[in-house]
Design a protein around this motif. Structure first.
Motif, PDB file in Angstrom:
ATOM      1  N   SER A 286       0.852  -1.182   0.000  1.00  0.00           N
ATOM      2  CA  SER A 286       0.000   0.000   0.000  1.00  0.00           C
ATOM      3  C   SER A 286       0.888   1.233   0.000  1.00  0.00           C
ATOM      4  N   LYS A 287       0.485   2.225  -0.779  1.00  0.00           N
ATOM      5  CA  LYS A 287       1.247   3.463  -0.835  1.00  0.00           C
ATOM      6  C   LYS A 287       0.297   4.600  -1.178  1.00  0.00           C
ATOM      7  N   ILE A 288       0.534   5.758  -0.582  1.00  0.00           N
ATOM      8  CA  ILE A 288      -0.246   6.948  -0.929  1.00  0.00           C
ATOM      9  C   ILE A 288       0.481   7.655  -2.061  1.00  0.00           C
ATOM     10  N   LEU A 289      -0.231   7.858  -3.165  1.00  0.00           N
ATOM     11  CA  LEU A 289       0.373   8.443  -4.361  1.00  0.00           C
ATOM     12  C   LEU A 289      -0.308   9.757  -4.727  1.00  0.00           C
ATOM     13  N   ALA A 290       0.511  10.733  -5.099  1.00  0.00           N
ATOM     14  CA  ALA A 290       0.016  12.012  -5.601  1.00  0.00           C
ATOM     15  C   ALA A 290      -0.324  11.849  -7.087  1.00  0.00           C
ATOM     16  N   PRO A 291      -1.095  12.766  -7.655  1.00  0.00           N
ATOM     17  CA  PRO A 291      -1.422  12.683  -9.079  1.00  0.00           C
ATOM     18  C   PRO A 291      -0.180  12.704  -9.963  1.00  0.00           C
ATOM     19  N   GLY A 292      -0.295  12.058 -11.127  1.00  0.00           N
ATOM     20  CA  GLY A 292       0.794  11.991 -12.095  1.00  0.00           C
ATOM     21  C   GLY A 292       1.270  10.561 -12.283  1.00  0.00           C
ATOM     22  N   LYS A 293       2.358  10.413 -13.067  1.00  0.00           N
ATOM     23  CA  LYS A 293       2.939   9.092 -13.310  1.00  0.00           C
ATOM     24  C   LYS A 293       4.002   8.800 -12.266  1.00  0.00           C
ATOM     25  N   GLN A 294       3.970   7.590 -11.745  1.00  0.00           N
ATOM     26  CA  GLN A 294       4.945   7.174 -10.742  1.00  0.00           C
ATOM     27  C   GLN A 294       5.275   5.704 -10.944  1.00  0.00           C
ATOM     28  N   GLN A 295       6.438   5.294 -10.477  1.00  0.00           N
ATOM     29  CA  GLN A 295       6.865   3.899 -10.539  1.00  0.00           C
ATOM     30  C   GLN A 295       6.717   3.264  -9.162  1.00  0.00           C
ATOM     31  N   LEU A 296       6.101   2.087  -9.123  1.00  0.00           N
ATOM     32  CA  LEU A 296       6.051   1.310  -7.890  1.00  0.00           C
ATOM     33  C   LEU A 296       7.079   0.192  -8.000  1.00  0.00           C
ATOM     34  N   ASN A 297       7.929   0.075  -7.001  1.00  0.00           N
ATOM     35  CA  ASN A 297       8.903  -1.006  -6.963  1.00  0.00           C
ATOM     36  C   ASN A 297       8.258  -2.177  -6.228  1.00  0.00           C
ATOM     37  N   LEU A 298       7.921  -3.224  -6.977  1.00  0.00           N
ATOM     38  CA  LEU A 298       7.266  -4.392  -6.406  1.00  0.00           C
ATOM     39  C   LEU A 298       8.160  -5.631  -6.508  1.00  0.00           C
ATOM     40  N   TYR A 299       9.452  -5.405  -6.373  1.00  0.00           N
ATOM     41  CA  TYR A 299      10.458  -6.448  -6.502  1.00  0.00           C
ATOM     42  C   TYR A 299      10.210  -7.625  -5.561  1.00  0.00           C
ATOM     43  N   GLY A 300       9.797  -7.352  -4.344  1.00  0.00           N
ATOM     44  CA  GLY A 300       9.653  -8.394  -3.335  1.00  0.00           C
ATOM     45  C   GLY A 300       8.432  -9.277  -3.471  1.00  0.00           C
ATOM     46  N   LEU A 301       7.533  -8.977  -4.387  1.00  0.00           N
ATOM     47  CA  LEU A 301       6.327  -9.789  -4.539  1.00  0.00           C
ATOM     48  C   LEU A 301       6.602 -11.041  -5.368  1.00  0.00           C
ATOM     49  N   ARG A 302       5.900 -12.107  -5.038  1.00  0.00           N
ATOM     50  CA  ARG A 302       5.982 -13.338  -5.825  1.00  0.00           C
ATOM     51  C   ARG A 302       5.224 -13.159  -7.134  1.00  0.00           C
ATOM     52  N   SER A 303       5.569 -13.981  -8.115  1.00  0.00           N
ATOM     53  CA  SER A 303       4.819 -13.987  -9.380  1.00  0.00           C
ATOM     54  C   SER A 303       3.383 -14.402  -9.093  1.00  0.00           C
ATOM     55  N   GLY A 304       2.440 -13.785  -9.788  1.00  0.00           N
ATOM     56  CA  GLY A 304       1.036 -14.144  -9.599  1.00  0.00           C
ATOM     57  C   GLY A 304       0.102 -13.019  -9.969  1.00  0.00           C
ATOM     58  N   VAL A 305      -1.169 -13.216  -9.654  1.00  0.00           N
ATOM     59  CA  VAL A 305      -2.228 -12.255  -9.944  1.00  0.00           C
ATOM     60  C   VAL A 305      -2.481 -11.417  -8.698  1.00  0.00           C
ATOM     61  N   TYR A 306      -2.605 -10.106  -8.900  1.00  0.00           N
ATOM     62  CA  TYR A 306      -2.875  -9.172  -7.813  1.00  0.00           C
ATOM     63  C   TYR A 306      -4.013  -8.246  -8.222  1.00  0.00           C
ATOM     64  N   PHE A 307      -4.631  -7.620  -7.217  1.00  0.00           N
ATOM     65  CA  PHE A 307      -5.727  -6.691  -7.463  1.00  0.00           C
ATOM     66  C   PHE A 307      -5.400  -5.357  -6.812  1.00  0.00           C
ATOM     67  N   ILE A 308      -5.586  -4.282  -7.575  1.00  0.00           N
ATOM     68  CA  ILE A 308      -5.385  -2.925  -7.073  1.00  0.00           C
ATOM     69  C   ILE A 308      -6.755  -2.286  -6.925  1.00  0.00           C
ATOM     70  N   ARG A 309      -7.011  -1.743  -5.747  1.00  0.00           N
ATOM     71  CA  ARG A 309      -8.253  -0.993  -5.524  1.00  0.00           C
ATOM     72  C   ARG A 309      -7.936   0.474  -5.758  1.00  0.00           C
ATOM     73  N   TYR A 310      -8.747   1.100  -6.613  1.00  0.00           N
ATOM     74  CA  TYR A 310      -8.578   2.527  -6.886  1.00  0.00           C
ATOM     75  C   TYR A 310      -9.966   3.135  -6.955  1.00  0.00           C
ATOM     76  N   GLY A 311     -10.322   3.902  -5.926  1.00  0.00           N
ATOM     77  CA  GLY A 311     -11.678   4.443  -5.852  1.00  0.00           C
ATOM     78  C   GLY A 311     -12.673   3.293  -5.775  1.00  0.00           C
TER      79      GLY A 311
END
Length: 86
Positions: A52-77
């Protein structure tokens, strides 16, 4: 351990376009449109909050190196986005 749970089997709207590339390896580019900063939670297939991260508007990179391969879900609004880590 206490987990924030999300049920990925519940009725959700899954779309694409704000998360690139998809599938991704270690870095996921996120675009947040204008408005206030938003919390971006990422859940695994079991519904556990894994990032989880709080992001300001615009383009940003998330470093998700530590996650295992697989399917994930992002909640946005009110939307849920499906992303795949290779």
């Amino acid at each position: 351990d206490t987990y924030d749970h999300f049920n990925p089997t519940e009725e959700t709207r899954i779309t694409a376009g704000q998360w690139d590339p998809n599938p991704f390896t270690d870095q996921l580019e996120v675009y947040i449109p204008e408005g206030p900063a938003q919390e971006i939670p990422l859940y695994d297939m079991q519904g556990h909050l894994v990032f989880s991260k709080i992001l300001a508007p615009g383009k940003q990179q998330l470093n998700l190196y530590g996650l295992r391969s697989g399917v994930y879900f992002i909640r946005y609004g009110e939307q849920t986005f499906k992303v795949i880590k290779m």
